[in-house]
Design a protein around this motif. Structure first.
Motif, PDB file in Angstrom:
ATOM      1  N   ASP A 359       0.871  -1.175   0.000  1.00  9.02           N
ATOM      2  CA  ASP A 359       0.000   0.000   0.000  1.00  9.02           C
ATOM      3  C   ASP A 359       0.911   1.229   0.000  1.00  9.02           C
ATOM      4  O   ASP A 359       1.597   1.518   0.987  1.00  9.02           O
ATOM      5  CB  ASP A 359      -0.886  -0.007   1.239  1.00  9.02           C
ATOM      6  CG  ASP A 359      -1.926   1.111   1.191  1.00  9.02           C
ATOM      7  OD1 ASP A 359      -1.541   2.249   0.853  1.00  9.02           O
ATOM      8  OD2 ASP A 359      -3.107   0.843   1.481  1.00  9.02           O
ATOM      9  N   HIS A 361       0.290   4.414   0.044  1.00  8.58           N
ATOM     10  CA  HIS A 361      -0.024   5.479   0.996  1.00  8.58           C
ATOM     11  C   HIS A 361       0.495   5.136   2.389  1.00  8.58           C
ATOM     12  O   HIS A 361       1.080   5.980   3.074  1.00  8.58           O
ATOM     13  CB  HIS A 361      -1.540   5.714   1.040  1.00  8.58           C
ATOM     14  CG  HIS A 361      -2.121   6.063  -0.298  1.00  8.58           C
ATOM     15  ND1 HIS A 361      -1.478   6.876  -1.192  1.00  8.58           N
ATOM     16  CD2 HIS A 361      -3.312   5.709  -0.884  1.00  8.58           C
ATOM     17  CE1 HIS A 361      -2.227   7.020  -2.277  1.00  8.58           C
ATOM     18  NE2 HIS A 361      -3.350   6.310  -2.107  1.00  8.58           N
ATOM     19  N   SER A 362       0.268   3.902   2.814  1.00  4.25           N
ATOM     20  CA  SER A 362       0.741   3.494   4.146  1.00  4.25           C
ATOM     21  C   SER A 362       2.259   3.492   4.210  1.00  4.25           C
ATOM     22  O   SER A 362       2.857   3.902   5.219  1.00  4.25           O
ATOM     23  CB  SER A 362       0.198   2.096   4.478  1.00  4.25           C
ATOM     24  OG  SER A 362      -1.213   2.098   4.516  1.00  4.25           O
ATOM     25  N   GLU A 384      -2.823  12.033  -0.224  1.00  3.63           N
ATOM     26  CA  GLU A 384      -2.930  10.781  -0.958  1.00  3.63           C
ATOM     27  C   GLU A 384      -4.197  10.758  -1.803  1.00  3.63           C
ATOM     28  O   GLU A 384      -5.224  11.340  -1.430  1.00  3.63           O
ATOM     29  CB  GLU A 384      -2.916   9.599   0.014  1.00  3.63           C
ATOM     30  CG  GLU A 384      -4.004   9.651   1.068  1.00  3.63           C
ATOM     31  CD  GLU A 384      -3.877   8.542   2.084  1.00  3.63           C
ATOM     32  OE1 GLU A 384      -4.826   7.743   2.193  1.00  3.63           O
ATOM     33  OE2 GLU A 384      -2.816   8.481   2.748  1.00  3.63           O
ATOM     34  N   THR A 387      -6.494   4.156  -4.362  1.00  4.81           N
ATOM     35  CA  THR A 387      -6.561   3.046  -3.413  1.00  4.81           C
ATOM     36  C   THR A 387      -5.256   2.805  -2.687  1.00  4.81           C
ATOM     37  O   THR A 387      -5.248   2.391  -1.535  1.00  4.81           O
ATOM     38  CB  THR A 387      -6.944   1.754  -4.149  1.00  4.81           C
ATOM     39  OG1 THR A 387      -5.937   1.464  -5.122  1.00  4.81           O
ATOM     40  CG2 THR A 387      -8.292   1.901  -4.845  1.00  4.81           C
ATOM     41  N   GLY A 388      -4.121   3.043  -3.353  1.00  7.14           N
ATOM     42  CA  GLY A 388      -2.831   2.889  -2.706  1.00  7.14           C
ATOM     43  C   GLY A 388      -2.102   1.612  -3.029  1.00  7.14           C
ATOM     44  O   GLY A 388      -0.887   1.518  -2.880  1.00  7.14           O
ATOM     45  N   THR A 422       0.985  11.290  -2.978  1.00  5.34           N
ATOM     46  CA  THR A 422       1.000   9.961  -3.598  1.00  5.34           C
ATOM     47  C   THR A 422      -0.335   9.734  -4.286  1.00  5.34           C
ATOM     48  O   THR A 422      -1.396   9.980  -3.701  1.00  5.34           O
ATOM     49  CB  THR A 422       1.243   8.871  -2.542  1.00  5.34           C
ATOM     50  OG1 THR A 422       0.296   9.029  -1.483  1.00  5.34           O
ATOM     51  CG2 THR A 422       2.650   8.958  -1.989  1.00  5.34           C
ATOM     52  N   VAL A 424      -2.375   6.880  -6.937  1.00  3.64           N
ATOM     53  CA  VAL A 424      -2.385   5.580  -7.593  1.00  3.64           C
ATOM     54  C   VAL A 424      -3.491   5.588  -8.634  1.00  3.64           C
ATOM     55  O   VAL A 424      -4.672   5.761  -8.300  1.00  3.64           O
ATOM     56  CB  VAL A 424      -2.603   4.438  -6.579  1.00  3.64           C
ATOM     57  CG1 VAL A 424      -2.626   3.096  -7.307  1.00  3.64           C
ATOM     58  CG2 VAL A 424      -1.506   4.456  -5.531  1.00  3.64           C
TER      59      VAL A 424
END
Length: 508
Positions: A359, A361-362, A384, A387-388, A422, A424
């Protein structure tokens, strides 16, 4: 048989194919035929005993009659093919050719004159004079061009000799090459030996012959404007020379190849020095890699020691010393890691990446938290989108983020926030790092990602070896992505990374 009717003498005189005049010694017209009267637009009684022949001439003709024609006729008794202009009754000049003889009759001198209209001849002579004048002008231009060409050729020869260049050309008609005598120096042969195309081709190093032939064929067959190639010549004197060959095709107006002009330059010394420089650079880079790798072990011991010391009871002064040692060790560890990555990127096949499903973002959020601890005096924000989930090398991406944030802190504003974005999307992910501060000069943008390069000056304490952005680009390239930078005083500086990182199953 019937008697044939023929024109009488008077009719033959009056209608003759030329103008006829009879004058006295002073030029007074005593008789004139109808042909001349018709040509000049006069009646016979307008001329006979009233006009002199010189009265019918232009001013230039009168002067010539007085100074040349009359004295010559008096002296030699005849004058032939003299062109003068007579004046028509309307005032227009008529060019005529004049033949005259002087004769005496009953002790008096008479001049018998025959005149022929010379309009076509006059026109032809004018055209001939114009053509002659034009030819003389062209000749002067040609002579000037030849002088200029000789001067240019002399300058060219001086330049060729000063630069130690050797000339050759390829004749498109005979499909053979011809060489200046100085090429003997490159082939190691004496002046008694002829330089042929075969001898030259045999002197080219076997491993270089195909490349040299392809270069020439590209110029001859494909019409390439020019080519440059470096190859080796094995001289007959046992010396191998490295030469630079530059050629250019010459075409006529319809695009037909006439010949290929080429020069050869002996760059043996330059090639040797370049090879030595490359060897030294390679050795230096190898030494960087070896030393950096060997430093990791003692550095790990230092960092482990500081970690153990921080866990035991220390007074405040001891704690500050241990923390300074740990910060210095962490910085040295980052420098060594950068040097190792630099060595792998330059000497190996590029940086290795191991893709994993993560992921984004995480991953970035966790990394930002660690960066906040390392740089507590700076504000770092994260935005963000999407979905990541994506497929990347997480460790390398964290390294990219760390280098870009460190770069923003070193060169950006200390009062404005550093923003990390970020995003995606289908088949593409984006990572952007933005900061305010002094903009990167436009002339430095193209070299910004080269090793040992900086965009602006930073405080001495924040300077590194200048490998961070180089390593960032290498990691991005290993992912098959791109990195760009925009920078201005108003909008700040933004490093934008795009990676083809979304897993196909996730996109569905």
């Amino acid at each position: 048989m019937p008697t044939e009717s023929k024109p009488d003498t008077d009719m033959l005189y009056e209608q003759a194919a030329c103008g006829l005049l009879l004058t006295d010694a002073d030029g007074l017209i005593l008789r004139v035929n109808q042909t001349l009267c018709r040509w000049l637009g006069y009646a016979s009684n307008d001329l006979v005993s009233k006009r002199r022949v010189q009265d019918l001439l232009t001013i230039g003709g009168k002067i010539f009659h007085q100074t040349h024609w009359a004295p010559l006729l008096k002296m030699q008794g005849s004058v032939a093919e003299v062109k003068l202009e007579f004046i028509h009754s309307s005032g227009e000049p008529i060019p005529m050719m004049m033949n005259a003889i002087s004769d005496s009759f009953d002790a008096d001198i008479y001049h018998q004159i025959a005149l022929f209209i010379a309009t076509d001849r006059h026109k032809y002579e004018r055209e001939l004079l114009a053509a002659r004048k034009n030819a003389e002008e062209v000749l002067q231009v040609q002579l000037a061009a030849q002088r200029e060409l000789a001067l240019v050729e002399a300058r060219f020869r001086n330049a060729v000799e000063a630069a130690q260049l050797h000339i050759w050309h390829f004749d498109a008609q005979t499909e053979t090459r011809h060489f200046d005598g100085s090429v003997r120096d490159l082939l190691g042969i004496d002046e008694t030996q002829e330089i042929s195309d075969d001898i030259f081709l045999q002197s080219i190093h076997p491993e270089d012959r195909e490349r040299e032939a392809l270069s020439l064929n590209a110029t001859v067959d494909a019409g390439a404007a020019g080519s440059r190639i470096t190859y080796r010549l094995n001289g007959k004197d046992g010396v191998q020379r490295t030469v630079l060959s530059a050629s250019r095709a010459v075409f006529d107006n319809d695009g037909t190849l006439l010949q290929v002009i080429g020069i050869l330059q002996d760059i043996t010394d330059q090639a040797r020095r370049s090879a030595e420089a490359e060897d030294r650079a390679l050795f230096a880079e190898q030494m960087i890699g070896i030393v950096s790798h060997d430093l990791r072990n003692p550095l790990s011991v230092i960092l482990s020691g500081t970690e153990m010391l921080s866990r035991i009871g220390l007074n405040p002064d001891q704690t500050r010393v241990v923390q300074r040692i740990k910060r210095a060790g962490d910085r040295a560890h980052r420098l060594i890691s950068d040097l190792l990555d630099f060595t792998v990127a330059r000497l190996g096949s590029g940086l290795h990446i191991g893709r994993q499903m993560v992921d984004l973002h995480s991953l970035v959020s966790d990394s930002i938290e660690e960066l906040k601890l390392a740089f507590p005096n700076y504000k770092i924000e994260h935005r963000e989108t999407g979905t990541g989930l994506c497929e990347i090398d997480p460790d390398r991406l964290v390294q990219v983020l760390g280098n870009l944030v460190a770069n923003a802190i070193a060169y950006g504003s200390s009062t404005e926030a550093i923003t990390i974005s970020t995003t995606v999307e289908t088949e593409v992910i984006f990572l952007k790092v933005h900061n305010f501060g002094e903009p990167i000069r436009a002339d430095l943008v193209d070299t910004l990602f080269k090793p040992m390069t900086r965009g602006v000056d930073a405080p001495s304490g924040a300077k590194s070896v200048g490998l961070g952005l180089f390593i960032v680009q290498e990691i991005v390239s290993a992912h098959g992505g791109e990195i760009t930078v925009t920078s201005s005083a108003e909008s700040g500086t933004t490093f934008s990374i795009s990676l083809p990182g979304v897993h196909s199953s996730v996109a569905k």
